[in-house]
Scaffold this motif. Structure first.
Motif, short mmCIF file in Angstrom:
data_model
loop_
_atom_site.label_atom_id
_atom_site.label_comp_id
_atom_site.label_asym_id
_atom_site.label_seq_id
_atom_site.Cartn_x
_atom_site.Cartn_y
_atom_site.Cartn_z
N SER A 31 20.14 7.78 -44.89
CA SER A 31 21.37 7.15 -44.91
C SER A 31 22.49 8.02 -44.37
CB SER A 31 21.88 6.47 -46.32
OG SER A 31 23.02 6.11 -46.19
N LYS B 20 20.18 3.52 -42.71
CA LYS B 20 20.93 2.88 -43.59
C LYS B 20 19.92 2.05 -44.67
CE LYS B 20 23.25 0.86 -39.48
NZ LYS B 20 24.04 -0.35 -38.93
N SER C 180 26.10 8.06 -35.77
CA SER C 180 26.40 8.39 -37.23
C SER C 180 25.62 9.38 -37.84
CB SER C 180 26.33 7.15 -38.08
OG SER C 180 27.48 6.28 -37.41
N ASP D 238 32.97 4.23 -41.08
CA ASP D 238 32.68 3.03 -41.09
C ASP D 238 32.65 2.07 -40.09
OD1 ASP D 238 31.56 2.35 -43.86
OD2 ASP D 238 33.70 2.85 -44.63
N HIS D 239 33.66 2.47 -39.16
CA HIS D 239 33.71 1.99 -37.90
C HIS D 239 33.65 2.78 -36.91
CE1 HIS D 239 35.08 -1.46 -40.26
NE2 HIS D 239 35.97 -0.73 -40.78
N GLN D 240 32.50 3.35 -36.73
CA GLN D 240 31.96 4.22 -35.66
C GLN D 240 32.26 3.46 -34.10
OE1 GLN D 240 31.21 7.61 -36.07
NE2 GLN D 240 31.31 7.30 -33.62
N ASP E 207 20.71 2.90 -47.61
CA ASP E 207 21.88 2.39 -48.52
C ASP E 207 21.91 0.74 -48.70
OD1 ASP E 207 24.69 1.81 -46.78
OD2 ASP E 207 23.16 3.27 -45.99
N ASP F 230 18.15 1.20 -30.88
CA ASP F 230 19.01 0.17 -30.39
C ASP F 230 20.42 0.42 -30.99
OD1 ASP F 230 17.47 -1.57 -28.92
OD2 ASP F 230 17.64 -3.32 -30.51
N MET F 231 21.26 0.09 -30.07
CA MET F 231 22.70 0.18 -30.19
C MET F 231 23.27 -0.40 -31.90
SD MET F 231 25.63 -1.04 -27.68
CE MET F 231 26.44 0.59 -27.86
N GLY F 232 23.56 0.36 -32.38
CA GLY F 232 24.22 0.04 -34.04
C GLY F 232 23.34 0.41 -34.97
N THR F 233 22.05 1.22 -34.60
CA THR F 233 21.39 1.45 -35.64
C THR F 233 21.72 2.66 -36.45
OG1 THR F 233 19.86 2.78 -34.02
CG2 THR F 233 19.03 0.52 -34.73
N GLY F 234 22.75 3.58 -36.04
CA GLY F 234 23.40 4.52 -36.56
C GLY F 234 22.78 5.84 -36.08
P1 GDP Z 1 24.67 3.65 -32.60
O1 GDP Z 1 25.17 2.54 -31.75
O2 GDP Z 1 23.22 3.72 -32.85
O3 GDP Z 1 25.07 5.09 -32.11
O4 GDP Z 1 25.06 3.50 -34.23
P2 GDP Z 1 26.41 4.00 -34.82
O5 GDP Z 1 26.37 5.37 -35.43
O6 GDP Z 1 27.47 3.69 -34.05
O7 GDP Z 1 26.70 2.78 -36.07
C1 GDP Z 1 26.68 1.68 -35.70
C2 GDP Z 1 27.33 1.22 -37.19
O8 GDP Z 1 26.66 1.24 -38.31
C3 GDP Z 1 28.70 1.82 -37.55
O9 GDP Z 1 29.61 0.79 -38.08
C4 GDP Z 1 28.37 2.68 -38.57
O10 GDP Z 1 29.62 2.88 -39.65
C5 GDP Z 1 27.26 2.12 -39.44
N1 GDP Z 1 26.11 3.08 -40.03
C6 GDP Z 1 25.38 3.84 -39.42
N2 GDP Z 1 24.72 4.35 -40.32
C7 GDP Z 1 24.88 3.89 -41.35
C8 GDP Z 1 24.15 3.83 -42.75
O11 GDP Z 1 23.52 4.97 -42.93
N3 GDP Z 1 24.38 2.93 -43.62
C9 GDP Z 1 25.43 1.88 -43.38
N4 GDP Z 1 25.64 0.98 -44.25
N5 GDP Z 1 26.08 1.74 -42.22
C10 GDP Z 1 25.73 2.82 -41.22
#
Ligand code: GDP
Ligand code: MG
Length: 175
Positions: free
Chosen positions: A153, A124, A25, A37-39, A126, A18-22
């Motif tokens: 993480s 995540k 990142s 932090d604000h990807q 952490d 899903d969107m936002g899972t990282g």
């Molecule tokens: P994507 O939509 O799956 O590609 O997710 P993103 O990589 O854009 O990350 C979404 C948000 O989660 C961003 O604000 C990242 O900084 C944050 N994020 C990604 N990985 C981690 C992590 O391991 N720990 C924490 N606390 N935040 C994370």
């Protein structure tokens, strides 16, 4: 330089979840050692390469990240086409993303190649105080589907190299 007898494996790897899972990142952490932090959700053309050397092989990953299409809960079949490995990502602080991970796995089983190497990533880690998905739940889902399982993480770097190393080892074994 590859040593004699050292195989070179080029492998397309795709990320789902899903969107936002990282996902973005995780890739940026692995490829560039960076974290934001604000990807930006839809950043980039979403193609990266990275080489990982094992004793038995050198693996060149062609990594395909989504550019936000997962928002629509599906990805084009050409995204999976030719993939040797796939990473399904959820966020340990969101049960919704874990429920969706099951759907992404089903989609992979339907659309992906039959020998696809799959990893389930609980990202995540952490955010332990906000944990909604227990480690055992992830382990069980991965076992049911023959997947590598790892809690990562992207923020603190925990288990990122280990994730790609495990996938590389499976690719080397399968090749
Ligand atoms: P994507 O939509 O799956 O590609 O997710 P993103 O990589 O854009 O990350 C979404 C948000 O989660 C961003 O604000 C990242 O900084 C944050 N994020 C990604 N990985 C981690 C992590 O391991 N720990 C924490 N606390 N935040 C994370
Ligand atoms: Mg992304």
């Amino acid at each position: 330089m590859a040593r004699p007898g050292n195989k070179i494996i080029q492998a397309k790897l795709v990320l789902l979840g899903d969107m936002g899972t990282g996902k973005t990142s995780l890739v940026l952490r692995f490829v560039k050692g960076q974290f934001f932090d604000h990807q930006e959700p839809t950043i980039g053309a979403a193609f990266f390469t990275q080489i990982l050397s094992l004793p038995e092989a050198t693996v060149k990953f062609d990594i395909w990240d989504t550019a936000g299409q997962e928002r629509y809960h599906s990805l084009a079949p050409m995204y999976y086409r030719g993939a040797a490995a796939a990473i399904v990502v959820y966020d340990i602080s969101s049960m919704d993303t874990f429920a969706r991970a099951k759907k992404w796995i089903q989609e992979l089983k339907k659309q992906g190649n039959p020998n696809l190497i799959m990893a389930l990533v609980a990202n995540k880690s952490d955010l332990e105080p906000d944990r909604e998905v227990e480690t055992e739940e992830g382990e069980q889902l991965s076992q049911e589907n023959g997947m590598v399982f790892i809690e990562t993480s992207a923020k603190t770097s925990v288990n990122i190299n280990e994730l790609f190393y495990e996938i590389a080892k499976r690719l080397a074994k399968a090749s």
